[in-house]
Each structure stands twice: as C-alpha cells, then as structure tokens.
Enzyme design. Structure first.
Site, short mmCIF file in Angstrom:
data_model
loop_
_atom_site.label_atom_id
_atom_site.label_comp_id
_atom_site.label_asym_id
_atom_site.label_seq_id
_atom_site.Cartn_x
_atom_site.Cartn_y
_atom_site.Cartn_z
CG HIS A 104 -2.13 -0.93 0.94
ND1 HIS A 104 -2.22 -2.17 1.52
CD2 HIS A 104 -3.19 -0.81 0.12
CE1 HIS A 104 -3.32 -2.76 1.09
NE2 HIS A 104 -3.93 -1.96 0.24
CD GLU A 107 -9.89 -7.16 -2.20
OE1 GLU A 107 -8.85 -6.63 -2.60
OE2 GLU A 107 -10.69 -6.58 -1.44
CG ASP A 109 -5.59 -7.63 -1.05
OD1 ASP A 109 -4.56 -7.89 -0.41
OD2 ASP A 109 -6.27 -6.61 -0.84
CB CYS A 168 -9.79 -1.22 -8.79
SG CYS A 168 -10.27 -2.32 -7.45
#
Ligand code: PEP
Ligand code: MG
Length: 597
Positions: free
Chosen positions: A190, A430, A454, A501
């Site tokens: 992240h 995910e 993920d 995404c």
C-alpha cells in the site's frame, strides 16, 4: 560509493540528501515482570503521564491560533491523561497481570477503544481515537521516543525508512519528499501504491537501507532500475546529472487526447477510471481524462488522522462526488487491517493479512459500519455513487453487508436524509474463494471489481509487503489470468460489468491481455490513464482475444511473459516492459537485498 539494489516501485531518478526516518510507532514490547517490580513500573507510568500532560499543555499554549477544534481535542487529551479512573485501571491491570507497563497501557487503551467504537453514541465513538492518541503519547514517553512529524519537513529530502507507515505517507509534506527508499515493501504494497499516486520515485525492499544510510548522505535514487547509489563518486554523479538533463521523451509522453474514448480500432469500448486515496486527488483526475472514480480507498481518511465521524466522512465523500461533476464515484467501504493500521486500533494478530481486515472488520462493528454507509448514502444525493465491499470471501458476508446497508438506508429515511434510491452495491473479488463462487456472488452484486493486488497475494500465498518473496507476486503466473477470466465470465453471464482496480489495471503492458479477457472497466492511478488509453486505442479487440486465449493455455510465468511482451513489442515498440511483469529472479541473501540475515 555503494550500490543498493531493491524493487523499483515509483519511476524517476532523483539526486539528493537522505533523511533517515525512525519509526514513530514501533512495536510495543511485551514481557513479564516480577510482582516486586510493580511499584517501580507504576512510578514510570506516573512520570510518563505527567510529562505527557506537560507536553499537551505546551502544545495547547503554542496552538492558540489553530482554532477551537484543535484546542478542544488537546483539552480532551489532557483530561484523559490525568483521569484518575484511567490511572486506576492501569494500576489494577498491572497488579493482576504483571506485564511491563507499556503493554498494560496499550491493553487498557485498546479495550477502552473497542468499547467506545461500538457505542451507538457518535460522540463516544469518536473518543476512541483520542484514547489511542493519548495512550500512544504516554507509551512513547515510556519508550523514550520523541516523534517527529513528516508534515513538518521544511527541506527537500530523500526519505530512507525501514517501513514508512501509511499514516506517515499520507500526512508527510509531499512537496519536500523527492524520493523514498525503504527496507520493506513491494510494488503492490500500500505504501508503494500511495507513493506512486503522489508521483514520488521510490526503491523498496532494500533490506538494509536504514542500516547503511545516514541522514545527510548523498543518494541517487534510480526508481527505474530499482537502485540506490550511496555516496556516488564524481563520475557517477556527473553521469546521472547528464542523464537527468537529456531525458528522452518516452512512450508515455505521446498520449491520446484527453477526451478521446477508450475504444479499440474495431469498436470495443471500455471505461478508464481513477483510483484515489484522499479526496483532494479527485480534483486532478480530470486532467488525465478519468471517466470516474473506480476505487476510492475510504480507509485513508481514517489512517490519516484516525477521525471518521459521520459528518467528517460525509464531507470527504461529497467533496469527491462534487469534484467529479456527474461522473460516477465508487466508494469502497473501509479496508482497514492487514498492513493498514488505524491509529489506536492496532490489534496484535499472528497473521494480520489473513485476519481482521476489510469487510470482516466492518461486519464485527455494525454501528461503525452503518455510520460509514450512512455517510456514503448521503453523498449519493449529490451525484452518482456506487458502494463496494472489500475482501468478500463468500455469499454470507455479502448478504450480511447488504442487510446492514438496508438498515443504514432505513436510518437515513428516518432522519429525512436524502440519498439515491437506486444506489448500486458491488463486490471486490480479491480472494480465491470469491473467484470460485463468483457465479453466486454475481446474483447479489451490481458489479464486480477485481482487486489483483490482493488476489495475487492470496492466490499465490505471497505477502504483498514482504520484499523477500516479492519476486513471486507475479501477475504472469498462469493462475492469475485464469482467475480474472473466471470472474469476468461469471459477471457477464449475470449481465453485470467487471472492473479491475489492482495495480495491474494501470500497466499499459497488461492492457491488451485484460481487454482480451473481456474486462469492462480499468481503474488505476490517474496518471497512468493516458498510456493505457494509448494502447487500447491503438489495438484491435480481436487480436487481444487471441492473445488472451494463448495466455490462458500457457503453463508458466515465463511463457505468459513472453506472449505478452511479444505482442506489445510487435505493436508498440517503445512500450517499456511492464514493471509488474518483471523481476522474477529470486534475490539471494548477500546479493543486493541481504535478507537482513
Ligand atoms: C487490490 O487488492 O487489488 C485493491 C485494489 O485493493 P487494495 O490494494 O487497497 O488492497
Ligand atoms: Mg485489496
């Protein structure tokens, strides 16, 4: 001069001075004490609490111009530091458990935070953050740490950190951070995602950077090659300065017109949207031609300052909706946990990435969840909004989330708060379990959005933040396109659109394959949109479908990579081989990344 090799996570070359960042929130130690040590431990606490109170008083005095809100927060913190009941609870816990005082303060504060967060009273829920802030201030005192805020940076620096927290990344003075080098992390961690969104070059996964670099050292950060040159000699410096001065216009600088559609030469139209983490980003996505927001990571609001009352959330969401001026906004409900730790909600877990994260967190705290849903619903009165649930593993979770959404709607109706009656709710795919039940989830979802960051982590069993195994986080593993295809097919069978995404969506080298797999919507860092659009507009859907078929029949990462890069090289000679589809070599201990052994 020394060359450190890591993972390139944000492109660009920078020469500058290092600032080594010590962690503001290090692990809190836990160890047993002898019952005889209790009075000494308690005395340490009393001293630390007194010092924390003095610190708060000084802050209050110096913040006279900051407005009443700041002043009120400091007053509340001061009251808590001196609260006899808080002191009593810590003493009682210490005398019954005999663990070190830092841990006792942490435990008492954590339990209190959890109680507050579940309160139906909005005011009390907000106090959870204050409890966390205050306890952290006391614990820092006990550990002898003087935190330094990166928001206060006044000079240009290259940050060198062991593991820069997301909160620090979100609150640092971005104008002054010219590059980031870090011991941990991978391309899809992240911190990497947010740093890339800010356009800051970075090299991650260096293992020993903090040990080797000292504040003030001269560094060359080559975000393209994934290298950091420490104390470069004169010739190297000259060479890089020349390189910077003579940078060629690359593939990415030849971009299609902003408002041209993302349509292939044979008429397949897809939609290109932006991922954002902070509301302010929405104002700049138009520049890149974003057709909407495909992923608003709402948890960043909580990570930034830990505050998230309904009103604060509503203000943030409606700012995004208004900035998008009629274009759709997909707000993902809070995805906290794992590597995203909310100040004060740190719950030690053996395996946080497999633990209390995302929708699991929300479903455990229905009042907290409903507060967020009400805020999102209210923002839908101002423009097209979609809700998206992260980390759904099966239909029960989805059903539960949808039930709570209905309750939140009922509460809005009860209060006369307007919202869009036909607001859509979709599911993030995910987790492999969600892929395999995508046909079932599609029946209750208005859309899917595939979170490949993920999905790769969970399907290939690779911690996305762990530099030692990041070479395995390969979108080119044959399982990944198969998972994507299965999800898209399930969506289309049910007549709902499929978006993606994860970072893969913003990779121009992956665009043809994703098109060929049937993807309807790509959502990415806004700055990547023009390059992805260029590939889409320069190609025909039919050939992408052939590529996808070949990839789905491929048996190894190398075969998938060869197919994808061969296809790109033929049509787009200047297109850089993707950074995501690279770096398959396992780092060896002592070679570049030392594994810290
Ligand atoms: C993903 O997992 O691909 C995703 C988009 O969500 P995040 O990176 O925030 O986990
Ligand atoms: Mg995710």
């Amino acid at each position: 001069m020394k060359i450190l090799t890591g993972i390139s996570a944000g492109a660009g070359v920078v020469i500058g001075k290092a600032l080594v960042v010590q962690e503001n929130r290090p692990e809190i130690p836990r160890y047993a004490i002898d019952p005889g040590e209790t009075p000494a431990e308690l005395a340490r606490f009393v001293t630390a609490a007194r010092e924390a109170a003095e610190e708060l008083r000084t802050l209050k005095k110096n913040s006279a111009g900051l407005g009443w809100e700041q002043g009120a927060i400091l007053d509340a913190h001061l009251m808590m530091v001196e609260d006899p009941d808080f002191h009593y609870q810590i003493k009682a816990r210490l005398e019954s458990k005999y663990d070190n005082i830092e841990w006792m303060v942490f435990e008492v504060a954590r339990d209190l935070s959890h109680k507050l967060v579940q309160s139906p009273d909005a005011y009390l829920r907000e106090r959870a953050v204050d409890v966390a802030d205050v306890s952290r201030r006391i614990i820092n005192r006990l550990l002898g740490i003087t935190p330094f805020s990166l928001a206060d940076l006044r000079e240009d620096v290259i940050l060198a950190a062991h593991n820069l927290s997301l909160s620090d990344a979100l609150t640092m003075n971005r104008e002054r951070v010219k590059a980031l080098v870090m011991d941990t992390g991978s391309r899809i961690s992240h911190t990497a995602i947010i740093i890339r969104a800010f356009g800051i070059p970075s090299v991650l996964g260096l293992s020993t950077a903090v040990r080797e670099i000292t504040s003030g050292d001269t560094l060359i950060v080559d975000g393209e090659q994934g290298q950091v040159i420490l104390d470069p000699d004169k010739a190297t410096l000259r060479c890089f300065k020349e390189k910077l001065a003579n940078r060629k216009r690359g593939f990415g600088e030849f971009v299609p017109p902003r408002d041209s559609p993302a349509e292939t030469t044979d008429g397949r139209r897809v939609s290109l949207k932006a991922n954002i983490g902070v509301p302010g980003e929405a104002e700049s996505v138009h520049h890149y031609g974003a057709e909407g927001i495909g992923l608003y990571r709402s948890e960043f609001l909580f990570l930034q300052d830990g505050h998230g009352s309904e009103e604060q959330q509503y203000r943030a969401y409606s700012r995004v909706v208004k900035a998008m001026a009629g274009k759709p906004v997909t707000i993902r409900t809070i995805d906290i946990g794992g590597d995203k730790v909310m100040p004060g909600m740190r719950v030690p877990e053996e395996n946080p990435l497999l633990g209390w994260r995302a929708v699991r967190f929300s479903l455990t705290l229905p009042e907290f969840f409903k507060t967020q849903l009400r805020a999102i619903l209210r923002s839908s009165a101002e423009g097209p909004v979609r809700i998206m649930f992260p980390m759904i593993s099966g239909v029960e979770e989805l059903e539960e989330a949808l039930t709570i959404l209905e309750e939140a709607k009922e509460e809005c109706r009860g209060k006369g708060q307007a919202f869009s009656a036909d607001i859509e709710a979709g599911t993030m795919i995910e987790i492999p379990g969600a892929v395999m039940t995508a046909d079932i989830l599609a029946e209750k979802s208005a859309f899917f959005s595939i979170g490949t960051n993920d999905l790769i982590q969970y399907s290939l069993a690779v911690d996305r933040g762990n530099e030692k195994v990041s070479y395995l986080a390969q979108p080119s593993h044959p399982a990944v396109p198969r998972f994507i295809k299965r999800t898209i097919d399930a969506a289309h069978k049910r007549g709902i659109p499929a978006a993606l995404c994860g970072e893969l969506a913003g990779d121009p080298a992956a665009a043809a394959l994703l098109l060929g797999l049937g993807l309807d919507e790509f959502s990415m860092t806004a700055a990547a949109i023009p390059q992805v659009k260029r590939v889409i507009r320069g190609t025909d859907y039919e050939s992408c479908r052939v590529l996808a078929e070949q990839v789905l029949a491929a048996s190894s990462c190398r075969e998938v990579q060869a197919l994808v890069s061969g296809w790109n090289a033929e049509r787009f000679p200047g297109l850089e081989p993707s950074s995501l589809y690279a770096g398959m070599d396992r780092p060896r201990a002592g070679n570049g990344g030392s594994h810290g052994i």
